[in-house]
Structures are given as structure tokens and as C-alpha cells.
Motif scaffolding. Structure first.
Motif, mmCIF file in Angstrom:
data_model
loop_
_atom_site.group_PDB
_atom_site.id
_atom_site.type_symbol
_atom_site.label_atom_id
_atom_site.label_comp_id
_atom_site.label_asym_id
_atom_site.label_seq_id
_atom_site.Cartn_x
_atom_site.Cartn_y
_atom_site.Cartn_z
ATOM 1 N N HIS A 73 22.571 43.038 85.762
ATOM 2 C CA HIS A 73 22.710 41.599 85.251
ATOM 3 C C HIS A 73 21.487 40.759 85.352
ATOM 4 O O HIS A 73 20.743 40.695 86.224
ATOM 5 N N LYS A 74 21.245 40.058 84.175
ATOM 6 C CA LYS A 74 19.874 39.326 84.170
ATOM 7 C C LYS A 74 19.632 38.207 85.134
ATOM 8 O O LYS A 74 18.624 37.738 85.199
ATOM 9 N N GLY A 75 20.612 37.970 85.685
ATOM 10 C CA GLY A 75 20.644 36.452 86.332
ATOM 11 C C GLY A 75 20.513 35.391 85.798
ATOM 12 O O GLY A 75 21.237 34.991 84.763
ATOM 13 N N ARG A 76 19.477 34.330 86.310
ATOM 14 C CA ARG A 76 19.185 33.307 85.534
ATOM 15 C C ARG A 76 18.514 33.585 84.225
ATOM 16 O O ARG A 76 17.707 34.303 84.058
ATOM 17 N N THR A 77 18.996 32.847 83.268
ATOM 18 C CA THR A 77 18.250 33.097 81.909
ATOM 19 C C THR A 77 17.630 31.930 81.434
ATOM 20 O O THR A 77 16.881 31.841 80.453
ATOM 21 N N SER A 78 17.608 30.864 82.006
ATOM 22 C CA SER A 78 16.777 29.778 81.704
ATOM 23 C C SER A 78 16.376 28.699 82.619
ATOM 24 O O SER A 78 17.378 28.730 83.867
ATOM 25 N N ASP A 79 15.585 27.973 82.330
ATOM 26 C CA ASP A 79 14.951 26.723 83.293
ATOM 27 C C ASP A 79 16.317 25.520 83.562
ATOM 28 O O ASP A 79 15.720 24.852 84.444
ATOM 29 N N ASP A 80 17.153 25.482 82.560
ATOM 30 C CA ASP A 80 18.147 24.534 82.693
ATOM 31 C C ASP A 80 19.172 24.820 83.202
ATOM 32 O O ASP A 80 20.287 23.976 83.246
ATOM 33 N N GLU A 81 19.570 26.381 83.218
ATOM 34 C CA GLU A 81 20.732 26.730 83.766
ATOM 35 C C GLU A 81 20.994 26.611 85.158
ATOM 36 O O GLU A 81 20.222 26.316 86.163
ATOM 37 N N ILE A 82 22.409 26.040 85.581
ATOM 38 C CA ILE A 82 22.786 25.790 86.938
ATOM 39 C C ILE A 82 23.356 27.234 87.390
ATOM 40 O O ILE A 82 24.093 27.856 86.566
ATOM 41 N N THR A 83 22.804 27.750 88.338
ATOM 42 C CA THR A 83 23.386 28.922 88.958
ATOM 43 C C THR A 83 24.125 28.614 90.217
ATOM 44 O O THR A 83 23.453 27.805 91.137
ATOM 45 N N LEU A 84 25.050 28.934 90.535
ATOM 46 C CA LEU A 84 26.022 28.798 91.647
ATOM 47 C C LEU A 84 26.448 29.999 92.477
ATOM 48 O O LEU A 84 26.996 30.901 91.615
ATOM 49 N N PHE A 85 26.163 30.193 93.643
ATOM 50 C CA PHE A 85 26.495 31.329 94.518
ATOM 51 C C PHE A 85 27.649 30.822 95.181
ATOM 52 O O PHE A 85 27.603 30.075 95.987
ATOM 53 N N ASP A 86 28.693 31.540 95.131
ATOM 54 C CA ASP A 86 29.878 31.750 95.865
ATOM 55 C C ASP A 86 29.805 32.348 97.017
ATOM 56 O O ASP A 86 30.369 33.635 97.006
ATOM 57 N N GLY A 87 29.253 32.030 98.314
ATOM 58 C CA GLY A 87 29.095 33.008 99.440
ATOM 59 C C GLY A 87 30.063 32.857 100.202
ATOM 60 O O GLY A 87 30.580 31.951 101.119
ATOM 61 N N THR A 88 31.245 33.780 100.205
ATOM 62 C CA THR A 88 32.391 33.927 100.830
ATOM 63 C C THR A 88 32.451 34.627 102.422
ATOM 64 O O THR A 88 33.202 34.587 103.279
ATOM 65 N N GLY A 89 31.555 35.570 102.456
ATOM 66 C CA GLY A 89 31.227 36.368 103.569
ATOM 67 C C GLY A 89 32.279 37.610 103.879
ATOM 68 O O GLY A 89 33.104 37.281 103.973
ATOM 69 N N VAL A 90 31.372 38.485 103.497
ATOM 70 C CA VAL A 90 32.288 39.890 103.464
ATOM 71 C C VAL A 90 31.918 40.666 104.807
ATOM 72 O O VAL A 90 30.749 40.602 105.551
ATOM 73 N N GLY A 91 32.886 41.350 105.052
ATOM 74 C CA GLY A 91 32.897 42.274 106.192
ATOM 75 C C GLY A 91 31.715 43.292 106.193
ATOM 76 O O GLY A 91 30.990 43.556 107.274
ATOM 77 N N LEU A 92 31.241 43.875 105.127
ATOM 78 C CA LEU A 92 30.315 44.658 105.087
ATOM 79 C C LEU A 92 28.656 44.112 105.188
ATOM 80 O O LEU A 92 28.010 44.719 105.870
ATOM 81 N N GLN A 93 28.734 42.694 105.273
ATOM 82 C CA GLN A 93 27.657 42.107 105.581
ATOM 83 C C GLN A 93 27.420 42.143 107.286
ATOM 84 O O GLN A 93 26.387 42.505 107.675
ATOM 85 N N ASP A 94 28.715 42.114 107.713
ATOM 86 C CA ASP A 94 28.637 42.466 109.170
ATOM 87 C C ASP A 94 28.124 43.450 109.798
ATOM 88 O O ASP A 94 27.592 43.799 110.636
ATOM 89 N N LEU A 95 28.634 44.530 108.948
ATOM 90 C CA LEU A 95 28.442 46.002 109.329
ATOM 91 C C LEU A 95 27.067 46.193 109.279
ATOM 92 O O LEU A 95 26.409 47.002 109.889
ATOM 93 N N ALA A 96 26.425 45.585 108.208
ATOM 94 C CA ALA A 96 25.164 46.097 107.643
ATOM 95 C C ALA A 96 24.109 45.579 108.681
ATOM 96 O O ALA A 96 23.097 46.257 109.214
#
Ligand code: NAD
Length: 321
Positions: free
Chosen positions: A278-301
């Protein structure tokens, strides 16, 4: 079996090791090499405690296990220990035998901060100069410390529902050599990157507070009913997350989904951006929002990473089991 006690984690784990572990497991999730198990969270009817398990299997990193723990609201007052308590258990994916038991309290803060940092690295504008913080509690300090490593920020602005807590994040900004300014929520329009990390059930960040081109990482909402930002903001933004299933049920997106402002298929796993699918941000005007919910795999990593460091430094405790 190896034990890495909570007291050792601060000496072993670095922000950069946490960042690498989380970035790589997000990538593995998006390429379907790692998956999280359904979350269990129960009010146990004792000490008002919420207790549960987050687990998963990362076939790429060969990490299998779970984090057990939760929230005991009376801990500090009654027992002099912190209210959030967790322990991570790792198992050998080849045999099912327990491999390690790792203190999970500090690791939780580090892996959560690493998640928003990964999102900033991949989604914020390269020329971001002003870092905005909404929240000034325990997690906020970790979030800010890690975020400041992602771009050469020139200023930190901060708002908190309890203004008397703002010195917590001011201290972090000052330690990193970045000036800090307390602002009203309307002042957040100046920020190029915003992190929200509060425990509110009523949205405080409205769509009007976030300027075009901003990246916002919403990190506080990890339970049904919690909400930090106005649902309309998700309607205006390109929405990314750690895991779509959690985002739409316990994350910030739950409200925008309920109000038909976004659809699950429009939410992008951050791992896709990391993997380049996925290309991620595509323009300087775009609002990008990350919904960080916290997953178990982060803890294991992060636990797997700290076990490696503990063995290398000779501080892992080995017990027969
Ligand atoms: P904390 O108790 O130390 O701080 C709470 C913060 O929320 C403070 O800034 C406080 O002023 C603010 N707040 C409280 N009531 C508010 C209200 N009504 N409106 C606006 N702000 C309000 O908690 P913490 O340890 O910093 O955790 C913050 C949040 O992050 C919690 O909701 C926690 O569950 C969540 N969290 C998420 C993850 C994740 O992976 N996404 C991981 C850990 C914690």
C-alpha cells in the motif's frame, strides 16, 4: 525455561529494539505470516480487576505465546504496586513447551510507543516540524519520547484534560532538547503530527482541530466505548491500523463504523505500507490516521527481543521446568 524479571527490562530493552520488533511483526501480520488470537478480557468480580489474555503466533519470527494481565485499580493505594500488571509467556512453536516468562509492564509501554512511532515513520510528512500531544499520563511520556526520534521536530505542543499533568510531557520534550508549549485544543491545528493517548469515553479531538496534511496516531482507545477523536475525523482521513478486526470493534474506528462514516474494507493495515503493498500517504494535504489498538503480537515481539538481550547479557534466569 528462561525468566526475565520486570526489574531487568529497563536495563535491557531499548526504544530502537522495540521499534524494530513492532515494525517487523506488523509487516508479518500484513503478509499473513502472523495472526492474533481473539482477545479475552474479563471483569473478574474481585478488586474491580479487569483481567485477560492477548496472544498470537508469528510464523516468520517463530514467536508463539500470550500476555496475561490487566488492570487492578486499587493496587497503588492498597498494595503500593502499579495498577497495570502483565506478564508475557513464550512457547516453543515446535513442541509447545514453555520457553520464557517475561515481565510485561514496561514492555507494554515501549511496544505501544513503538507502534505510534512506526506509524509516524511511514505516514507522517517528511517535513513535519510540530509534534502535538493530547494526553499527559503514564503512556504519553513513552509515546512522546519515541515520536521525537522519527522526525527533526522543532516544537512540541500539548493539551491535556488535566492541565496539571502537562509537566510530565514538558519534561520529556525538554530532555530531548525540543521546546514545549501548552495549548488549547484549537491550537492543535499547528501540529504536523498528533498523538492522542488518553482514557476518555467522550471525544475531545474534533475534526476541526486537525489540519490537512497531519498524521494523527490515536493510541488511547483499546476498549469498546472509549473514544478520543470525533468520528467525522475518520471520515475525512485515510485510516490505518495495526489490525482491522480490533480497530472496528475496540479501536477508534468502532464509532465511525457504527455511524457508517467509513467501511472496514477502507481501513489499511500499517503492515501493508511497511511491506510496500500500500502506498501510504499520497499527498501533502492528506490526513492520515493510525488507529493503534494494541495487539498481542506486539507484546510477543518485544518479549522475544528482550529474552535475546537477556541471554546475551547473562541476566536471563534459567529454571528447570
Ligand atoms: P493514565 O491514567 O496515566 O493517563 C490517562 C490520560 O487520560 C491522562 O492524560 C488524563 O488526563 C486523560 N484523561 C482522563 N480522563 C479524560 C477525559 N475525560 N477526557 C480527556 N482526557 C482524559 O493512563 P495511561 O497509562 O497513560 O493510558 C492512557 C490510555 O492508553 C488508556 O486508555 C489505556 O487503556 C490506553 N492504552 C492503550 C494501549 C494500546 O496499545 N493502544 C496500550 C496501553 C494503554
Amino acid at each position: 525455561m528462561l525468566i526475565v524479571p520486570e526489574r531487568e527490562i529497563a536495563n535491557l530493552m531499548t526504544r530502537s529494539a522495540a521499534f524494530d520488533a513492532v515494525e517487523s511483526v506488523f509487516a508479518a501480520m500484513a503478509s499473513k505470516n502472523a495472526y492474533n488470537f481473539p482477545v479475552i478480557r474479563e471483569a473478574i468480580g474481585h478488586e474491580d480487576a479487569l483481567y485477560g489474555f492477548k496472544g498470537g503466533f508469528d510464523k516468520q519470527g517463530m514467536t508463539l505465546g500470550l500476555k496475561a494481565g490487566g488492570y487492578w485499580p486499587n493496587n497503588l493505594e492498597k498494595h503500593g504496586v502499579i495498577n497495570h500488571q502483565s506478564t508475557i509467556f513464550l512457547f516453543d512453536p515446535d513442541t509447545g513447551m514453555v520457553k520464557a516468562m517475561v515481565g510485561g509492564n514496561l514492555l507494554t509501554a515501549l511496544r505501544t510507543a513503538a507502534a505510534s512511532s512506526v506509524s509516524i515513520k511511514h505516514l507522517a510528512r517528511k517535513d513535519a516540524k510540530v509534534m502535538g500531544m493530547v494526553g499527559a499520563g503514564h503512556q504519553a511520556t513513552f509515546q512522546l519520547r519515541a515520536a521525537l526520534e522519527q522526525r527533526p521536530f522543532e516544537k512540541v505542543i500539548g493539551w491535556n484534560y488535566h492541565p496539571e499533568m502537562l509537566p510530565n510531557i514538558e519534561k520529556v520534550a525538554n530532555e530531548a532538547g525540543v521546546p514545549f508549549e501548552a495549548v488549547e485544543l484549537d491550537g492543535m491545528v499547528e501540529a504536523d503530527v498528533v498523538i492522542s493517548i488518553t482514557s476518555t469515553f467522550e471525544p475531545t479531538v474534533m475534526a476541526k482541530h486537525i489540519s490537512p496534511g497531519t498524521h494523527i496516531a490515536c493510541m488511547g482507545t483499546d476498549t469498546k466505548g472509549k473514544q478520543e477523536v470525533e468520528a467525522a475525523l475518520l471520515g475525512k482521513a485515510t485510516v490505518f491500523t495495526d489490525e482491522v478486526a480490533q480497530s472496528i470493534t475496540i479501536g477508534e474506528a468502532q464509532h465511525a463504523i457504527y455511524n457508517h462514516m467509513i467501511r472496514p474494507e477502507n481501513i489499511v493495515q500499517i503492515g501493508e505500507v511497511i511491506n510496500g503493498t500500500h502506498k501510504g500517504r499520497t499527498s501533502d494535504d492528506e490526513i492520515t490516521l493510525f488507529d493503534g489498538t494494541g495487539v498481542g503480537l506486539q507484546d510477543l515481539a518485544v518479549a522475544a527481543s528482550v529474552v535475546e538481550l537477556a541471554v546475551k547479557n547473562g541476566v536471563a534466569i534459567e529454571v528447570d521446568f
